[in-house]
Write a protein that holds these residues in place. Structure first.
Motif, PDB file in Angstrom:
ATOM      1  N   LEU A  17       0.826  -1.200   0.000  1.00 37.28           N
ATOM      2  CA  LEU A  17       0.000   0.000   0.000  1.00 37.28           C
ATOM      3  C   LEU A  17       0.867   1.261   0.000  1.00 37.28           C
ATOM      4  CD1 LEU A  17      -2.843   1.195   0.056  1.00 37.28           C
ATOM      5  CD2 LEU A  17      -2.742   1.069   2.550  1.00 37.28           C
ATOM      6  N   SER A  18       1.938   1.254   0.778  1.00 31.72           N
ATOM      7  CA  SER A  18       2.854   2.407   0.823  1.00 31.72           C
ATOM      8  C   SER A  18       3.533   2.622  -0.524  1.00 31.72           C
ATOM      9  CB  SER A  18       3.923   2.199   1.897  1.00 31.72           C
ATOM     10  OG  SER A  18       3.334   2.127   3.153  1.00 31.72           O
ATOM     11  N   LEU A  19       3.988   1.544  -1.153  1.00 36.70           N
ATOM     12  CA  LEU A  19       4.646   1.662  -2.466  1.00 36.70           C
ATOM     13  C   LEU A  19       3.668   2.191  -3.519  1.00 36.70           C
ATOM     14  CD1 LEU A  19       6.849  -1.560  -2.552  1.00 36.70           C
ATOM     15  CD2 LEU A  19       7.611   0.801  -2.358  1.00 36.70           C
ATOM     16  N   CYS A  20       2.423   1.742  -3.484  1.00 38.38           N
ATOM     17  CA  CYS A  20       1.404   2.234  -4.426  1.00 38.38           C
ATOM     18  C   CYS A  20       1.156   3.721  -4.211  1.00 38.38           C
ATOM     19  CB  CYS A  20       0.098   1.443  -4.259  1.00 38.38           C
ATOM     20  SG  CYS A  20       0.200  -0.215  -4.942  1.00 38.38           S
ATOM     21  N   LEU A  25       1.850   9.270  -5.991  1.00 37.06           N
ATOM     22  CA  LEU A  25       2.312  10.637  -5.719  1.00 37.06           C
ATOM     23  C   LEU A  25       3.366  11.073  -6.733  1.00 37.06           C
ATOM     24  CD1 LEU A  25       2.516  10.702  -1.810  1.00 37.06           C
ATOM     25  CD2 LEU A  25       1.081  12.128  -3.261  1.00 37.06           C
ATOM     26  N   ALA A  26       4.285  10.178  -7.087  1.00 36.62           N
ATOM     27  CA  ALA A  26       5.343  10.507  -8.056  1.00 36.62           C
ATOM     28  C   ALA A  26       4.737  10.814  -9.423  1.00 36.62           C
ATOM     29  CB  ALA A  26       6.347   9.366  -8.150  1.00 36.62           C
ATOM     30  N   VAL A  27       3.818   9.964  -9.870  1.00 34.14           N
ATOM     31  CA  VAL A  27       3.181  10.175 -11.169  1.00 34.14           C
ATOM     32  C   VAL A  27       2.355  11.453 -11.143  1.00 34.14           C
ATOM     33  CG1 VAL A  27       1.447   9.256 -12.761  1.00 34.14           C
ATOM     34  CG2 VAL A  27       3.208   7.755 -11.841  1.00 34.14           C
ATOM     35  N   ALA A  32       1.599  17.035 -12.811  1.00 36.50           N
ATOM     36  CA  ALA A  32       1.262  18.398 -12.403  1.00 36.50           C
ATOM     37  C   ALA A  32       2.358  19.379 -12.811  1.00 36.50           C
ATOM     38  CB  ALA A  32       1.013  18.454 -10.891  1.00 36.50           C
ATOM     39  N   LEU A  33       3.640  18.990 -12.640  1.00 35.18           N
ATOM     40  CA  LEU A  33       4.745  19.858 -13.044  1.00 35.18           C
ATOM     41  C   LEU A  33       4.756  20.077 -14.549  1.00 35.18           C
ATOM     42  CD1 LEU A  33       7.621  18.653 -10.685  1.00 35.18           C
ATOM     43  CD2 LEU A  33       6.554  20.907 -10.726  1.00 35.18           C
ATOM     44  N   LEU A  34       4.544  19.016 -15.313  1.00 36.87           N
ATOM     45  CA  LEU A  34       4.530  19.156 -16.774  1.00 36.87           C
ATOM     46  C   LEU A  34       3.379  20.040 -17.227  1.00 36.87           C
ATOM     47  CD1 LEU A  34       5.396  15.537 -17.974  1.00 36.87           C
ATOM     48  CD2 LEU A  34       6.811  17.575 -18.167  1.00 36.87           C
ATOM     49  N   LYS A  35       2.255  19.869 -16.625  1.00 36.74           N
ATOM     50  CA  LYS A  35       1.079  20.657 -17.001  1.00 36.74           C
ATOM     51  C   LYS A  35       1.279  22.129 -16.636  1.00 36.74           C
ATOM     52  CE  LYS A  35      -3.537  20.621 -17.810  1.00 36.74           C
ATOM     53  NZ  LYS A  35      -3.859  20.923 -19.146  1.00 36.74           N
TER      54      LYS A  35
END
Length: 192
Positions: A17-20, A25-27, A32-35
């Motif tokens: 669950l933590s890895l997901c 969050l990374a994706v 969000a940064l690209l947009k």
């Protein structure tokens, strides 16, 4: 009683669950940064245009020069039709009297098709002119005009984009030399 879970299953589920969540969050952050930091890109496309104008010169009431200028953005082939009529003083078309002959430029840059239309053999680049349709010193004269009439010569011109060559061969039923790109009287033959 036997234990169904040995105690490590909860830790595995928490780890997955933590890895997901970290992946999500990374994706999400990357998206969000690209947009937020990418300017929109505008693709500009300008279609080629085939547009012509007719340039004429008259000397003593006789047409002595006829040129066609390519005002468009595409290299084009050009053809010209001359409509000649005897017109009386009231502006009415009169029959009778033979119409004058047209002597083409002697440099073989024009030919008269079987349809009575004059074809310029070379493709005309944007902002360029054709050669004079008429032979120098041989204007269209009104020597045998019926009484009270004058000769009216209307020049009609048409252009078609030079590429692909099938456009001109299919529309005008003339050929295009594959080496020189010049128009020929004979349309290409098709093999079934």
């Amino acid at each position: 009683m036997k234990r169904i879970f040995n105690g490590s299953g909860g830790r595995k589920a928490a780890l997955i669950l933590s890895l997901c969540l970290i992946f999500a969050l990374a994706v999400g952050t990357t998206f969000a940064l690209l947009k937020a930091n990418t300017d929109p890109v505008t693709n500009t496309f300008t279609a080629a245009e085939s547009k012509i104008t007719i340039e004429e010169k008259t000397d003593n009431g006789s047409k002595s020069e006829i040129y066609v200028k390519n005002e468009g953005t595409a290299t084009s082939y050009v053809r010209v039709k001359l409509v000649m009529n005897w017109v009386d003083g009231d502006g009415k078309v009169v029959s009778g009297g033979s119409l004058p002959a047209v002597t083409l430029n002697s440099d073989n840059s024009w030919f008269r098709g079987s349809d009575g239309i004059y074809y310029y053999t070379k493709p005309v680049a944007p902002k360029d002119l054709t050669a004079n349709l008429l032979q120098e010193g041989k204007p269209i004269k009104q020597e045998s005009a019926p009484d009270g009439c004058h000769l009216e010569v209307t020049v009609l011109a048409e252009s078609i984009q030079a590429a692909p060559s099938e456009a001109v061969t299919d529309s005008w039923h003339v050929g295009v030399d594959s080496v020189t790109s010049e128009l020929t009287r004979t349309p290409p033959t098709t093999t079934p």
